[in-house]
Design a protein around this motif. Structure first.
Motif, PDB file in Angstrom:
ATOM      1  N   THR A 161       0.831  -1.204   0.000  1.00 48.83           N
ATOM      2  CA  THR A 161       0.000   0.000   0.000  1.00 48.83           C
ATOM      3  C   THR A 161       0.865   1.253   0.000  1.00 48.83           C
ATOM      4  O   THR A 161       0.607   2.216  -0.743  1.00 48.83           O
ATOM      5  CB  THR A 161      -0.928   0.010   1.230  1.00 48.83           C
ATOM      6  OG1 THR A 161      -1.573  -1.259   1.366  1.00 48.83           O
ATOM      7  CG2 THR A 161      -1.996   1.077   1.093  1.00 48.83           C
ATOM      8  N   PHE A 162       1.904   1.247   0.823  1.00 50.69           N
ATOM      9  CA  PHE A 162       2.813   2.399   0.944  1.00 50.69           C
ATOM     10  C   PHE A 162       3.432   2.759  -0.407  1.00 50.69           C
ATOM     11  O   PHE A 162       3.383   3.915  -0.849  1.00 50.69           O
ATOM     12  CB  PHE A 162       3.903   2.073   1.967  1.00 50.69           C
ATOM     13  CG  PHE A 162       4.935   3.146   2.149  1.00 50.69           C
ATOM     14  CD1 PHE A 162       4.679   4.246   2.952  1.00 50.69           C
ATOM     15  CD2 PHE A 162       6.169   3.052   1.523  1.00 50.69           C
ATOM     16  CE1 PHE A 162       5.640   5.240   3.133  1.00 50.69           C
ATOM     17  CE2 PHE A 162       7.131   4.031   1.691  1.00 50.69           C
ATOM     18  CZ  PHE A 162       6.869   5.134   2.495  1.00 50.69           C
ATOM     19  N   TRP A 163       3.991   1.745  -1.077  1.00 48.49           N
ATOM     20  CA  TRP A 163       4.681   2.022  -2.341  1.00 48.49           C
ATOM     21  C   TRP A 163       3.708   2.277  -3.487  1.00 48.49           C
ATOM     22  O   TRP A 163       4.051   2.965  -4.453  1.00 48.49           O
ATOM     23  CB  TRP A 163       5.644   0.891  -2.673  1.00 48.49           C
ATOM     24  CG  TRP A 163       6.860   0.952  -1.789  1.00 48.49           C
ATOM     25  CD1 TRP A 163       7.150   0.175  -0.718  1.00 48.49           C
ATOM     26  CD2 TRP A 163       7.921   1.914  -1.894  1.00 48.49           C
ATOM     27  NE1 TRP A 163       8.329   0.573  -0.138  1.00 48.49           N
ATOM     28  CE2 TRP A 163       8.826   1.633  -0.836  1.00 48.49           C
ATOM     29  CE3 TRP A 163       8.197   2.957  -2.766  1.00 48.49           C
ATOM     30  CZ2 TRP A 163       9.983   2.383  -0.642  1.00 48.49           C
ATOM     31  CZ3 TRP A 163       9.357   3.710  -2.568  1.00 48.49           C
ATOM     32  CH2 TRP A 163      10.240   3.422  -1.516  1.00 48.49           C
ATOM     33  N   SER A 164       2.488   1.780  -3.379  1.00 53.70           N
ATOM     34  CA  SER A 164       1.474   2.112  -4.385  1.00 53.70           C
ATOM     35  C   SER A 164       1.113   3.592  -4.292  1.00 53.70           C
ATOM     36  O   SER A 164       0.948   4.273  -5.319  1.00 53.70           O
ATOM     37  CB  SER A 164       0.218   1.255  -4.189  1.00 53.70           C
ATOM     38  OG  SER A 164       0.483  -0.105  -4.462  1.00 53.70           O
ATOM     39  N   LEU A 165       0.996   4.090  -3.061  1.00 51.00           N
ATOM     40  CA  LEU A 165       0.702   5.510  -2.872  1.00 51.00           C
ATOM     41  C   LEU A 165       1.807   6.392  -3.443  1.00 51.00           C
ATOM     42  O   LEU A 165       1.546   7.485  -3.963  1.00 51.00           O
ATOM     43  CB  LEU A 165       0.517   5.808  -1.379  1.00 51.00           C
ATOM     44  CG  LEU A 165      -0.770   5.271  -0.730  1.00 51.00           C
ATOM     45  CD1 LEU A 165      -0.686   5.391   0.787  1.00 51.00           C
ATOM     46  CD2 LEU A 165      -1.994   6.015  -1.260  1.00 51.00           C
ATOM     47  N   ALA A 176       2.558   9.415   2.415  1.00 51.00           N
ATOM     48  CA  ALA A 176       2.096   8.032   2.432  1.00 51.00           C
ATOM     49  C   ALA A 176       2.034   7.500   3.858  1.00 51.00           C
ATOM     50  O   ALA A 176       1.073   6.809   4.243  1.00 51.00           O
ATOM     51  CB  ALA A 176       3.016   7.163   1.579  1.00 51.00           C
ATOM     52  N   GLU A 177       3.040   7.821   4.660  1.00 49.53           N
ATOM     53  CA  GLU A 177       3.052   7.387   6.056  1.00 49.53           C
ATOM     54  C   GLU A 177       1.883   7.996   6.826  1.00 49.53           C
ATOM     55  O   GLU A 177       1.267   7.326   7.650  1.00 49.53           O
ATOM     56  CB  GLU A 177       4.378   7.799   6.708  1.00 49.53           C
ATOM     57  CG  GLU A 177       5.576   6.987   6.239  1.00 49.53           C
ATOM     58  CD  GLU A 177       6.881   7.502   6.804  1.00 49.53           C
ATOM     59  OE1 GLU A 177       6.852   8.555   7.500  1.00 49.53           O
ATOM     60  OE2 GLU A 177       7.927   6.880   6.550  1.00 49.53           O
ATOM     61  N   ARG A 178       1.581   9.262   6.555  1.00 47.92           N
ATOM     62  CA  ARG A 178       0.482   9.935   7.247  1.00 47.92           C
ATOM     63  C   ARG A 178      -0.859   9.277   6.920  1.00 47.92           C
ATOM     64  O   ARG A 178      -1.682   9.046   7.813  1.00 47.92           O
ATOM     65  CB  ARG A 178       0.442  11.410   6.852  1.00 47.92           C
ATOM     66  CG  ARG A 178      -0.689  12.210   7.508  1.00 47.92           C
ATOM     67  CD  ARG A 178      -0.676  13.659   7.056  1.00 47.92           C
ATOM     68  NE  ARG A 178      -0.790  13.762   5.608  1.00 47.92           N
ATOM     69  CZ  ARG A 178      -1.941  13.643   4.944  1.00 47.92           C
ATOM     70  NH1 ARG A 178      -3.073  13.390   5.605  1.00 47.92           N
ATOM     71  NH2 ARG A 178      -1.970  13.766   3.642  1.00 47.92           N
ATOM     72  N   ILE A 179      -1.068   8.918   5.658  1.00 45.50           N
ATOM     73  CA  ILE A 179      -2.330   8.300   5.250  1.00 45.50           C
ATOM     74  C   ILE A 179      -2.497   6.916   5.880  1.00 45.50           C
ATOM     75  O   ILE A 179      -3.591   6.520   6.285  1.00 45.50           O
ATOM     76  CB  ILE A 179      -2.401   8.201   3.712  1.00 45.50           C
ATOM     77  CG1 ILE A 179      -2.592   9.592   3.105  1.00 45.50           C
ATOM     78  CG2 ILE A 179      -3.522   7.261   3.257  1.00 45.50           C
ATOM     79  CD1 ILE A 179      -2.564   9.622   1.597  1.00 45.50           C
ATOM     80  N   LEU A 180      -1.402   6.185   6.004  1.00 50.33           N
ATOM     81  CA  LEU A 180      -1.471   4.805   6.499  1.00 50.33           C
ATOM     82  C   LEU A 180      -1.407   4.714   8.026  1.00 50.33           C
ATOM     83  O   LEU A 180      -1.670   3.638   8.580  1.00 50.33           O
ATOM     84  CB  LEU A 180      -0.330   3.972   5.900  1.00 50.33           C
ATOM     85  CG  LEU A 180      -0.414   3.722   4.391  1.00 50.33           C
ATOM     86  CD1 LEU A 180       0.787   2.925   3.917  1.00 50.33           C
ATOM     87  CD2 LEU A 180      -1.698   2.999   4.035  1.00 50.33           C
ATOM     88  N   ALA A 185      -6.046  -3.570   8.380  1.00 54.35           N
ATOM     89  CA  ALA A 185      -5.813  -4.325   7.150  1.00 54.35           C
ATOM     90  C   ALA A 185      -6.910  -4.062   6.125  1.00 54.35           C
ATOM     91  O   ALA A 185      -6.633  -3.879   4.930  1.00 54.35           O
ATOM     92  CB  ALA A 185      -5.722  -5.812   7.463  1.00 54.35           C
ATOM     93  N   ALA A 186      -8.167  -4.033   6.573  1.00 61.33           N
ATOM     94  CA  ALA A 186      -9.293  -3.813   5.655  1.00 61.33           C
ATOM     95  C   ALA A 186      -9.185  -2.458   4.973  1.00 61.33           C
ATOM     96  O   ALA A 186      -9.514  -2.318   3.780  1.00 61.33           O
ATOM     97  CB  ALA A 186     -10.609  -3.933   6.408  1.00 61.33           C
ATOM     98  N   GLU A 187      -8.715  -1.470   5.709  1.00 64.18           N
ATOM     99  CA  GLU A 187      -8.577  -0.128   5.142  1.00 64.18           C
ATOM    100  C   GLU A 187      -7.454  -0.075   4.108  1.00 64.18           C
ATOM    101  O   GLU A 187      -7.572   0.609   3.086  1.00 64.18           O
ATOM    102  CB  GLU A 187      -8.333   0.874   6.264  1.00 64.18           C
ATOM    103  CG  GLU A 187      -9.525   1.033   7.203  1.00 64.18           C
ATOM    104  CD  GLU A 187      -9.204   1.829   8.455  1.00 64.18           C
ATOM    105  OE1 GLU A 187      -9.957   2.749   8.770  1.00 64.18           O
ATOM    106  OE2 GLU A 187      -8.184   1.499   9.111  1.00 64.18           O
ATOM    107  N   LYS A 188      -6.379  -0.783   4.363  1.00 64.02           N
ATOM    108  CA  LYS A 188      -5.291  -0.832   3.381  1.00 64.02           C
ATOM    109  C   LYS A 188      -5.760  -1.538   2.111  1.00 64.02           C
ATOM    110  O   LYS A 188      -5.445  -1.113   0.989  1.00 64.02           O
ATOM    111  CB  LYS A 188      -4.073  -1.549   3.975  1.00 64.02           C
ATOM    112  CG  LYS A 188      -3.413  -0.820   5.138  1.00 64.02           C
ATOM    113  CD  LYS A 188      -2.178  -1.569   5.608  1.00 64.02           C
ATOM    114  CE  LYS A 188      -1.544  -0.904   6.821  1.00 64.02           C
ATOM    115  NZ  LYS A 188      -2.339  -1.065   8.038  1.00 64.02           N
TER     116      LYS A 188
END
Length: 288
Positions: A161-165, A176-180, A185-188
């Motif tokens: 998810t991080f690298w996709s963002l 990306a860190e702030r969003i995650l 898991a469901a949200e990712k």
């Protein structure tokens, strides 16, 4: 060794035998691999070449040491498991760890050109450290392996998810860190699917589950057993003569060593492969 006046220095050597009747796990970890990943431009979030290289080195260790029951690897780490009855190197931690780490490192460097053709290694070369841990019960051992596989899934979902963002969404690392931060898991999964049309369930199993290395024998149908054995009973050391121990060792040495990407947490894996925990060679698969 000839006796001499200098032989007294042997008295300074410390005995470091691991606890008897316990499962031994030797875990190998890469040293300064974040820098190495950057140096050689490893792909994010996963570089299949790097994982194949780790698997090649680990497979060489299991092949070289018939006493190794099973190995599990993810990212830059690999865990090698030895049966509670194993007496390799008289269970000396220093010998076990140094042999496994050196064999693993040598094969990692040797196999590098195969997995990274056209990218020669340069100093500083890849290095690994290692540690030996004893687990008193089979449940402890399985919980350890489950822990590593769960860790694989959690880290991979986050990194995917991080690298996709970053790569697909155009964000920087901090955004990306702030969003995650604090996401479940469901949200990712929702971020991956709604923003990038990525179904995490379709990601390669090697990324989600890691790699399992073991000797391949004919699978067993647990329901076909006349008497069902408890796992702890199955794992009890067999009372064998030295001759039988050597015969079993030779059988294991001849068995095909395989790399799979499979669930270690559920009972099914272990139920179908009782030879792993019993340390007794199974039935050689029939030729197709």
């Amino acid at each position: 060794m000839a006796n001499s006046k200098f032989e007294y220095v042997r008295n300074f050597e410390q005995t470091d035998s691991l606890l008897p009747n316990t499962w031994i796990v030797v875990r190998v970890d890469g040293r300064a691999f974040t820098k190495m990943c950057a140096k050689y431009g490893f792909e994010k979030p996963n570089d299949r070449r790097a994982l194949d290289l780790m698997n090649a080195a680990a497979k060489a260790v299991v092949t070289d040491l018939p006493e190794a029951m099973i190995a599990y690897g993810v990212s830059d780490e690999y865990s090698f498991v030895f049966h509670k009855s194993c007496n390799l190197f008289e269970r000396r931690a220093s010998k076990l760890v140094s042999t496994i780490v050196s064999t693993f490192t040598a094969n990692y460097v040797y196999s590098w050109p195969i997995c990274f053709p056209g990218t020669p290694l340069s100093f500083p070369l890849p290095t690994f450290d290692g540690r030996a841990v004893c687990y008193p019960s089979l449940q402890n051992l399985r919980d350890y392996l489950s822990w590593r596989q769960v860790d694989c899934h959690i880290n991979n979902l986050y990194n995917t998810t991080f690298w996709s963002l970053i790569q697909l969404g155009g964000l920087d690392n901090k955004e990306a860190e702030r969003i995650l931060a604090g996401t479940l898991a469901a949200e990712k999964n929702e971020i991956l699917f709604s923003k990038f049309h990525i179904n995490y369930n379709n990601e390669p199993e090697i990324f989600k589950k890691g790699s399992v290395i073991f000797r391949d024998y004919e699978l067993v149908d647990p329901d076909s057993h006349a008497v069902a054995l408890e796992m702890d009973d199955l794992a009890e050391p067999l009372q064998q003569s030295k001759t039988q121990v050597e015969k079993d060792k030779k059988k294991r040495a001849k068995a095909r060593v395989v790399v799979e990407h499979i669930d270690l947490i559920k009972d099914e894996f272990w139920d179908k492969r009782p030879w792993i925990l019993s340390n007794k060679p199974g039935k050689v698969p029939k030729e197709p």
